[in-house]
Each structure stands twice: as C-alpha cells, then as structure tokens.
Design a protein around this motif. Structure first.
Motif, PDB file in Angstrom:
ATOM      1  N   GLU A 181       0.813  -1.217   0.000  1.00  0.00           N
ATOM      2  CA  GLU A 181       0.000   0.000   0.000  1.00  0.00           C
ATOM      3  C   GLU A 181       0.848   1.269   0.000  1.00  0.00           C
ATOM      4  O   GLU A 181       0.337   2.355  -0.279  1.00  0.00           O
ATOM      5  CB  GLU A 181      -0.942   0.008   1.207  1.00  0.00           C
ATOM      6  CG  GLU A 181      -2.002  -1.080   1.182  1.00  0.00           C
ATOM      7  CD  GLU A 181      -2.902  -1.001  -0.051  1.00  0.00           C
ATOM      8  OE1 GLU A 181      -3.191   0.130  -0.504  1.00  0.00           O
ATOM      9  OE2 GLU A 181      -3.293  -2.064  -0.563  1.00  0.00           O
ATOM     10  N   ARG A 182       2.134   1.152   0.302  1.00  0.00           N
ATOM     11  CA  ARG A 182       3.023   2.316   0.216  1.00  0.00           C
ATOM     12  C   ARG A 182       3.006   2.897  -1.202  1.00  0.00           C
ATOM     13  O   ARG A 182       3.243   4.098  -1.402  1.00  0.00           O
ATOM     14  CB  ARG A 182       4.474   1.920   0.532  1.00  0.00           C
ATOM     15  CG  ARG A 182       4.727   1.329   1.890  1.00  0.00           C
ATOM     16  CD  ARG A 182       6.199   0.930   1.997  1.00  0.00           C
ATOM     17  NE  ARG A 182       6.410  -0.060   3.057  1.00  0.00           N
ATOM     18  CZ  ARG A 182       6.640   0.236   4.320  1.00  0.00           C
ATOM     19  NH1 ARG A 182       6.700   1.494   4.683  1.00  0.00           N
ATOM     20  NH2 ARG A 182       6.827  -0.719   5.213  1.00  0.00           N
ATOM     21  N   PHE A 183       2.744   2.028  -2.192  1.00  0.00           N
ATOM     22  CA  PHE A 183       2.839   2.428  -3.589  1.00  0.00           C
ATOM     23  C   PHE A 183       1.461   2.584  -4.241  1.00  0.00           C
ATOM     24  O   PHE A 183       1.355   2.615  -5.467  1.00  0.00           O
ATOM     25  CB  PHE A 183       3.692   1.419  -4.359  1.00  0.00           C
ATOM     26  CG  PHE A 183       5.121   1.375  -3.901  1.00  0.00           C
ATOM     27  CD1 PHE A 183       6.064   2.226  -4.446  1.00  0.00           C
ATOM     28  CD2 PHE A 183       5.516   0.500  -2.889  1.00  0.00           C
ATOM     29  CE1 PHE A 183       7.386   2.205  -4.004  1.00  0.00           C
ATOM     30  CE2 PHE A 183       6.825   0.471  -2.433  1.00  0.00           C
ATOM     31  CZ  PHE A 183       7.767   1.335  -2.999  1.00  0.00           C
ATOM     32  N   SER A 184       0.415   2.695  -3.421  1.00  0.00           N
ATOM     33  CA  SER A 184      -0.922   2.921  -3.956  1.00  0.00           C
ATOM     34  C   SER A 184      -1.039   4.352  -4.465  1.00  0.00           C
ATOM     35  O   SER A 184      -0.211   5.218  -4.150  1.00  0.00           O
ATOM     36  CB  SER A 184      -1.977   2.675  -2.878  1.00  0.00           C
ATOM     37  OG  SER A 184      -1.866   3.654  -1.846  1.00  0.00           O
ATOM     38  N   GLU A 185      -2.078   4.618  -5.260  1.00  0.00           N
ATOM     39  CA  GLU A 185      -2.305   5.962  -5.787  1.00  0.00           C
ATOM     40  C   GLU A 185      -2.452   6.976  -4.657  1.00  0.00           C
ATOM     41  O   GLU A 185      -2.048   8.131  -4.779  1.00  0.00           O
ATOM     42  CB  GLU A 185      -3.565   5.975  -6.665  1.00  0.00           C
ATOM     43  CG  GLU A 185      -3.391   5.301  -8.013  1.00  0.00           C
ATOM     44  CD  GLU A 185      -2.361   6.009  -8.888  1.00  0.00           C
ATOM     45  OE1 GLU A 185      -2.299   7.251  -8.840  1.00  0.00           O
ATOM     46  OE2 GLU A 185      -1.635   5.317  -9.615  1.00  0.00           O
ATOM     47  N   GLU A 186      -3.030   6.518  -3.537  1.00  0.00           N
ATOM     48  CA  GLU A 186      -3.255   7.425  -2.403  1.00  0.00           C
ATOM     49  C   GLU A 186      -1.976   7.727  -1.632  1.00  0.00           C
ATOM     50  O   GLU A 186      -1.864   8.781  -1.009  1.00  0.00           O
ATOM     51  CB  GLU A 186      -4.293   6.813  -1.442  1.00  0.00           C
ATOM     52  CG  GLU A 186      -5.687   6.629  -2.014  1.00  0.00           C
ATOM     53  CD  GLU A 186      -5.798   5.407  -2.928  1.00  0.00           C
ATOM     54  OE1 GLU A 186      -6.788   5.331  -3.679  1.00  0.00           O
ATOM     55  OE2 GLU A 186      -4.883   4.555  -2.898  1.00  0.00           O
ATOM     56  N   ASN A 187      -1.017   6.809  -1.677  1.00  0.00           N
ATOM     57  CA  ASN A 187       0.167   6.939  -0.814  1.00  0.00           C
ATOM     58  C   ASN A 187       1.481   7.213  -1.531  1.00  0.00           C
ATOM     59  O   ASN A 187       2.422   7.720  -0.917  1.00  0.00           O
ATOM     60  CB  ASN A 187       0.334   5.663   0.024  1.00  0.00           C
ATOM     61  CG  ASN A 187      -0.793   5.473   1.003  1.00  0.00           C
ATOM     62  OD1 ASN A 187      -1.328   6.442   1.545  1.00  0.00           O
ATOM     63  ND2 ASN A 187      -1.175   4.221   1.230  1.00  0.00           N
ATOM     64  N   LYS A 188       1.594   6.861  -2.805  1.00  0.00           N
ATOM     65  CA  LYS A 188       2.911   6.910  -3.433  1.00  0.00           C
ATOM     66  C   LYS A 188       3.497   8.318  -3.518  1.00  0.00           C
ATOM     67  O   LYS A 188       4.718   8.474  -3.602  1.00  0.00           O
ATOM     68  CB  LYS A 188       2.881   6.253  -4.814  1.00  0.00           C
ATOM     69  CG  LYS A 188       2.006   6.927  -5.841  1.00  0.00           C
ATOM     70  CD  LYS A 188       2.057   6.106  -7.136  1.00  0.00           C
ATOM     71  CE  LYS A 188       1.227   6.757  -8.237  1.00  0.00           C
ATOM     72  NZ  LYS A 188       1.238   5.933  -9.477  1.00  0.00           N
ATOM     73  N   HIS A 189       2.631   9.348  -3.448  1.00  0.00           N
ATOM     74  CA  HIS A 189       3.149  10.719  -3.461  1.00  0.00           C
ATOM     75  C   HIS A 189       3.909  11.053  -2.186  1.00  0.00           C
ATOM     76  O   HIS A 189       4.666  12.024  -2.133  1.00  0.00           O
ATOM     77  CB  HIS A 189       1.997  11.720  -3.648  1.00  0.00           C
ATOM     78  CG  HIS A 189       1.086  11.816  -2.465  1.00  0.00           C
ATOM     79  ND1 HIS A 189       0.062  10.909  -2.235  1.00  0.00           N
ATOM     80  CD2 HIS A 189       1.054  12.694  -1.421  1.00  0.00           C
ATOM     81  CE1 HIS A 189      -0.566  11.234  -1.123  1.00  0.00           C
ATOM     82  NE2 HIS A 189       0.003  12.305  -0.601  1.00  0.00           N
TER      83      HIS A 189
END
Length: 520
Positions: A439-447
């Motif tokens: 989930e670190r690399f999800s659309e919500e978090n990767k930024h």
C-alpha cells in the motif's frame, strides 16, 4: 642484532604507513568505522560474519546525521553518501565526474568479461549503452512476452504434474530452484534464441553453466574485492574470477548462434539480433528519457566479437541471479502475507475475465496491485544493495557535517557508494520499514515517497538498462504461477530471513523453502 633492528624499522614503517592511510577521513572530520589494519572494514565479511547488506545498513545507521561517511576496503577509502542533494549531484548534475563503476572485473585479467557494459568506462560505455538500448524498449518487451509465457506454461505444467503425483497433494520446495530455472529458460529464449526446459531437463548444460557463473561464492567475493583494490597484483598473478570453461561456453553460444542466423538468414527479436546489428556498425539511439542526459548519438563503432559476447554474458548473469532473486523474495512475502496474495490473485482473475483468458505486455502493465507488490519487494529486498561509482577527477564534496572546518576532496580513482539498502529501510522515509506493505505504492500513498528515497534500479544515466525487462519478466512469472498455484510457508520456511554470508547474492540462510499447492 642487525636482523632485529631491521624488523623494528619495517614494523615502524608499516605502522606509520597504515596510520597515514587510515587517517584519510579523520583529517577532514569525516566519521567512519574503525578499520582493522590491512583489512579495513571488510573483516566481518571476509570471516563470513556479515552479509554485505549488514555492513551497509550498520554504517548507514551509525551516523544518521552525516552528509557522508567513510569506509575502508583493505587500504582504499570509500565515501558512503547519505545526503540526497549530494546523491543528486553525483549521479546526475556532476555525472561526468562519476561516469564509471568501480572495476569489478579488470579487462587485463579477464579480457572477455571485463568488456561488459557494467565494466566499460568513458566513451566506450556511452557507445555500448547507446548500442544496447534499443533491445529494452517497450516495443521489444511486447515481442518478448510470448517467449516468457511459453516458458511459464512449461513451468506450470511441470509443477502441476509433480503436485498431483505427490501423496500429500502439495509440494514443499526450495523456490530458488524454481525461479532460477524459470529465469534461465527465459534468458535462453529472449537473449540467445535457445529453447530449454530446465524443469524437465534439470542438468542441461546451459543451466549448469549459469549456476557456475552467477553463484558469486566466497572465493569470487574475495577476488572481486581484490580486483577492485589491487588490480595490478591481480594482473601480475593472472588470477581469473570465472573458470575458463564457463567463459568458453558462453562465447561459443553467442558466436555460434550469430553465425547460424547469418548463414540461414534467421531474424528473431532478441538480444543476439541486436548484437549482430551492432557488429555491422548499425546506428542505435537511446531508449529512455534518463539516457538523454548523456546525449543521443549515432554509434559508428564496430565492436569486436569478445565485446559482443561479454554483453550477452553479463545480461545472462543479471537475469539468472538478479531476477530470480527478486522472484524468490516476492513468493516468500506472498506466502507470509496470505491477505496480500489473495488480493493479488483477485486482480489476476479479474484480468483473466476482462481479457478472455489472454494477457500481453499492455494488459499486464495495467495491473495496479501487481505493480504495487513488485515495487514493495524491490524496496525491501533490493538486489542492488548499494550503488557504486569511481571518481575520475578530483571532486570537492564539501563538509561531512556542520562541525567540520575542512572540505573533503574525493581523489581521482577513489570510490563512492550510495547505500540503497539503508535508504530503503530508513523509517523516516518508509515507516515501519521491515513490514511488507504494498500500500506504500498505492495511488493514495505513493506521493508520500520522497524523491531519491526509492532507487532499486539506480539513478541517472548509469541506471539499470534491463529494468524494464526485469519488471516484465517477474510480473509474467507471478501472474502465471499465482493463477494456478497457492504459496504458503512450510516446516522448512525460514522466519525471519537471515541472509547467507557465503555469497554476495541475496540468498536466505537455510534455503527459500515454501509450499506449493494447486488452487481449487
């Protein structure tokens, strides 16, 4: 009496010499771990106490507030760069100062292997990079996916047969065997145009030579360090890192395939075809944006046979060991995290329905969660423990910290390292860093991931040329395997991971044992 006087003089001279050598960092206020005389900071590695990643992480964590710290390999000072602005300067802005890798294989000792893309320097590296880049475009990946799928189908067929034949209806196996055999067959097909089934023909020569070449055992580990730090001694003693029979085998494979294709007018979209074009002196251009920093140019150099064979050899080693290791740790994490495996399986089945049971390069690239999983594996188990460069002209790197009153000058010929393993496991950049969390690399978090804190394939013009191929191969393999097989821990699964210290590679101590079971 005269003998003892000379002994005292020689000992005193040695002590003074070592004191001068090992004061390289302290003279400028640079922090470093105390070296052992003559061995430097390699002692724990040479005595097989630590893996290379352990040392990088220890040094990175020892001085968290320093812009850079020091490390000694025998007598050679190596600067470990922690500050992101410095990393950017070294790898991009001042790239011409740090154009080359340190020599892992000296071409005077190993004229065949020392001519590979990783080892080439200066303009020769630029020309070879430009020559090889067309082999790794998205278009070429699309053409290679069917070869990968063919290998994967054979792997699944063999696994199904073995599981059905077992009394337990599951198979406990060292998945390193599975992934290396898969990677071997993919490289044989995509690079050399050779069809091999290593799952059935377990002792085929191509696979055995691959294991021999990419094992990076303790002997090779020591020789690598000696070659980097004492190249003239290695040249004088004519010590070779790889066996002559291994080098001869791969050279014959490359040149034999080229000659056969030329005689029969065979054209196949793989690395051998590109090398054949390069031999003719055909033009080639850069394939990615990052490479344009070096400058797009036409290459009119005609490469020698040894040069071309060396590229195929290093591509094979990277594919055999690096990619198989990435696959192995992916399966391990999925086995230990069944909820993540379940979610990934759901995405695979959704893609199956959406594309009527077919998948290609475009569809597999559109799978968001699959990409998140692979990205997290690359963060936690990055095959590139550290990036290395060699300084080709004196470079003022500035002060190590605010208290220093003297700039540190990296001298020509001295090494620089970027501690990828430490950066990727820094809780400041990646909270709870030892937790496997796609989930670190999800659309919500990767930024939230700061620039320069995620660098599994390197940075700047000298980044990994085969990264697109590696990602594609791992995704195809994972897609096909999880579609039919459920992976889980078994009695032999090592938890937590302890890396083996008898090799430079990322290899679990005790083996990569997992349980394979057919899905219902």
């Amino acid at each position: 009496m005269l003998f003892w006087i000379w002994c005292v003089v020689l000992v005193a001279a040695l002590v003074l010499y070592l004191r001068q050598k090992y004061s390289r960092f302290s003279a400028c206020g640079v922090k470093y771990l105390s070296p052992v005389p003559l061995l430097g900071n390699l002692t724990r590695m040479l005595f097989r106490i630590d893996h290379f990643s352990d040392q990088i992480l220890r040094l990175y964590n020892a001085y968290p507030n320093e812009r850079f710290v020091g490390r000694f390999e025998f007598l050679s000072p190596i600067v470990i760069v922690n500050d992101f602005e410095l990393i950017k300067m070294i790898t991009v802005k001042d790239f011409e100062y740090f154009l080359d890798h340190r020599s892992m294989i000296d071409e005077k000792c190993e004229p065949f292997l020392g001519r590979n893309l990783f080892s080439l320097k200066g303009q020769e590296w630029k020309d070879m990079r430009s020559t090889l880049s067309p082999a790794f475009t998205s278009l070429k990946m699309k053409l290679m996916v069917p070869f990968m799928v063919e290998v994967g189908n054979r792997m699944i067929e063999t696994l199904k047969k073995k599981i059905k034949q077992s009394k337990t209806r599951y198979l406990d196996m060292d998945c390193k065997e599975l992934t290396t055999r898969y990677a071997n067959d993919v490289i044989a097909s995509c690079a050399f145009g050779i069809k091999i089934d290593s799952m059935v023909d377990e002792n085929n020569e191509f696979y055995q030579m691959g294991r021999e070449a990419s094992s990076f055992n303790f002997r090779q580990l020591v020789l690598f360090f000696l070659s980097q730090n004492f190249p003239k001694i290695m040249q004088f003693l004519k010590i070779e890192i790889f066996k002559e029979v291994t080098k001869k085998f791969f050279k014959q494979i490359v040149m034999g395939t080229m000659n056969e294709r030329e005689a029969k007018q065979i054209v196949r979209p793989d690395l051998i075809h590109l090398l054949m074009e390069a031999k003719k002196g055909s033009d080639a251009g850069f394939a990615t944006v990052e490479e344009s920093n070096v400058g797009k140019r036409n290459v009119d150099r005609v490469w020698a046979d040894d040069d071309l064979a060396a590229q195929a050899f290093v591509f094979f080693i990277a594919g055999f060991e690096g990619i198989s290791s990435l696959m192995c740790f992916t399966l391990y994490e999925l086995a230990l995290n069944p909820n993540i495996q379940k979610k990934l399986f759901a995405e695979i089945m959704e893609n199956e329905i959406k594309n009527n049971g077919k998948f290609d390069y475009t569809s597999i690239q559109s799978m968001v969660y699959l990409d998140m999983v692979i990205s997290e594996v690359l963060r936690l188990w990055s095959p590139g423990v550290a990036l290395d460069r060699i300084c080709n002209k004196d470079y003022n790197i500035g002060k190590a910290n605010e208290k220093c009153d003297k700039d540190y000058i990296i001298r020509k010929g001295e090494g620089v390292m970027i501690p990828v393993w430490g950066i990727h496991r820094n809780p400041e950049f990646h909270p709870d860093p030892l937790k496997f969390d796609p989930e670190r690399f999800s659309e919500e978090n990767k930024h939230k991931i700061k620039p320069w804190t995620y660098i599994p394939f390197g940075i700047g013009p000298r980044n990994c040329i085969g990264s697109r191929f590696a990602l594609c191969e791992v995704k195809v393999m994972l897609y096909q395997l999880l579609q039919h097989i459920e992976v889980s821990p078994c009695d032999k699964t090592v938890i937590p991971v302890k890396l083996s210290t008898d090799t430079f590679n990322l290899k679990m101590k005790g083996g990569h044992w997992l349980r394979m079971k057919l899905r219902q």
